[in-house]
Motif scaffolding. Structure first.
Motif, short mmCIF file in Angstrom:
data_model
loop_
_atom_site.label_atom_id
_atom_site.label_comp_id
_atom_site.label_asym_id
_atom_site.label_seq_id
_atom_site.Cartn_x
_atom_site.Cartn_y
_atom_site.Cartn_z
N SER A 157 -4.75 2.50 5.41
CA SER A 157 -3.92 2.47 4.19
C SER A 157 -4.73 1.87 3.09
CB SER A 157 -2.63 1.75 4.16
OG SER A 157 -2.88 0.13 4.53
N SER A 158 -4.16 2.36 1.80
CA SER A 158 -4.83 1.80 0.72
C SER A 158 -3.89 1.52 -0.44
CB SER A 158 -6.12 2.19 0.10
OG SER A 158 -5.70 3.76 -0.27
N THR A 159 -3.84 0.77 -1.64
CA THR A 159 -3.01 0.63 -2.71
C THR A 159 -2.79 2.08 -3.54
OG1 THR A 159 -3.68 -1.65 -2.84
CG2 THR A 159 -2.42 -0.61 -4.43
N PRO A 188 -9.99 6.24 -4.24
CA PRO A 188 -10.63 5.08 -4.01
C PRO A 188 -11.35 4.51 -4.95
CG PRO A 188 -12.01 6.67 -3.24
CD PRO A 188 -10.57 7.55 -3.34
N ASN A 200 -9.90 -0.52 -4.71
CA ASN A 200 -8.93 0.21 -3.91
C ASN A 200 -9.78 0.39 -2.49
OD1 ASN A 200 -6.45 1.19 -3.18
ND2 ASN A 200 -7.39 3.27 -3.46
N THR A 201 -9.65 -0.68 -1.70
CA THR A 201 -10.30 -0.38 -0.51
C THR A 201 -9.41 0.14 0.60
OG1 THR A 201 -11.55 -2.39 -0.84
CG2 THR A 201 -11.44 -1.67 1.39
N ILE A 202 -9.97 1.03 1.32
CA ILE A 202 -9.15 1.56 2.48
C ILE A 202 -9.25 0.81 3.80
CG2 ILE A 202 -9.11 3.55 4.00
CD1 ILE A 202 -9.79 5.26 1.69
N TYR A 203 -8.12 0.21 4.36
CA TYR A 203 -8.18 -0.58 5.61
C TYR A 203 -7.38 0.12 6.59
CZ TYR A 203 -8.88 -4.48 2.21
OH TYR A 203 -9.38 -5.43 1.18
N ASP A 224 0.90 -1.41 0.01
CA ASP A 224 -0.13 -0.01 0.04
C ASP A 224 0.84 1.40 -0.02
OD1 ASP A 224 -3.05 -0.94 1.94
OD2 ASP A 224 -2.03 -1.41 -0.13
#
Lengths: 116, 116
Positions: free
Chosen positions: A93-95, A99, A103-106, A29
């Motif tokens: 974090s996300s890649t 979004p 591309n998910t925000i974890y 990420d």
């Protein structure tokens, strides 16, 4: 387990002190976000970094600063702490930078800061 | 700029029944994404479901589905066959695709209690 690691999990410190919260994003990420969650303010966006560069800034106080290092981990520095800074601080974090599809925000588990 | 509004502070539902959580938003972006996150007592932020604004079809994830009304800027979450483990705070969030809107803006959340 989201893969986002935050340290420390809990921190108690006195007013006027300075603390550093650390975040290791998920492997691969490039984006790191910082959020503050307090009882009366909900989840407040603080700052967003992408591949070492600041991308967006929210209502982050001048006493707070952050950076993302070449290895992509990030640190949030909080100085001249006040009682009102007591909160749960999340790193996420996300890649990618935005979004887009897939591309998910974890979120990490957060760092509990108590200022006494 | 984006704003997200969750007007219901709390709701309660009987186990096995269906409940709908409301959310409205406002954005100047033409392309954006909407999310529901769950925060159980552990305070971990868990992604429940996401919806791309350009898609007309409502997203579904097992017992969770959304009712996305783009013109009305409404994004509600329906939980079917409610389970005790669904007890949590639920946050609606919106994210843009560029610049300062690349972060997620969250509503104030709604506390959902599932009764046995």
């Amino acid at each position: 387990d989201s893969g986002v690691t935050q340290t420390p999990k809990h921190l108690i410190t006195a007013t006027g002190q300075r603390v550093t919260l650390r975040c290791s994003p998920r492997s691969g990420d490039l984006s790191v976000y910082w959020y503050q969650q307090s009882l009366d303010q909900g989840l407040q966006f603080l700052i967003h970094y992408y591949n070492g560069e600041e991308r967006a800034k929210g209502n982050i106080l001048e006493r707070f600063s952050a950076q993302q290092f070449p290895d992509l981990h990030s640190e949030l520095n909080l100085s001249s702490l006040e009682l009102g800074d007591s909160a749960l601080y999340f790193c996420a974090s996300s890649t990618f930078e935005v979004p887009v599809d897939g591309n998910t925000i974890y979120f990490g588990e957060g760092s509990w800061l108590t200022v006494v | 700029a984006q704003t997200v509004t969750q007007s219901q502070p709390e709701m309660s539902v009987q186990e096995a029944e269906t409940v709908t959580l409301s959310c409205t938003y406002d954005t100047s972006e033409s392309n954006y994404y909407l999310f529901w996150y769950k925060q159980p007592p552990s305070r971990q932020m868990i992604l429940v479901i996401r919806q791309e604004a350009y898609k007309q079809q409502n997203a579904t994830e097992n017992r969770f589905s959304v009712n996305f009304q783009k013109a009305a800027k409404s994004f509600s979450l329906k939980i079917s066959d409610s389970q005790l483990g669904d007890t949590a705070m639920y946050f609606c969030a919106a994210g843009g695709v560029g610049g300062a809107n690349s972060k997620l803006t969250f509503g104030k959340g709604i506390t959902l209690s599932v009764r046995p």
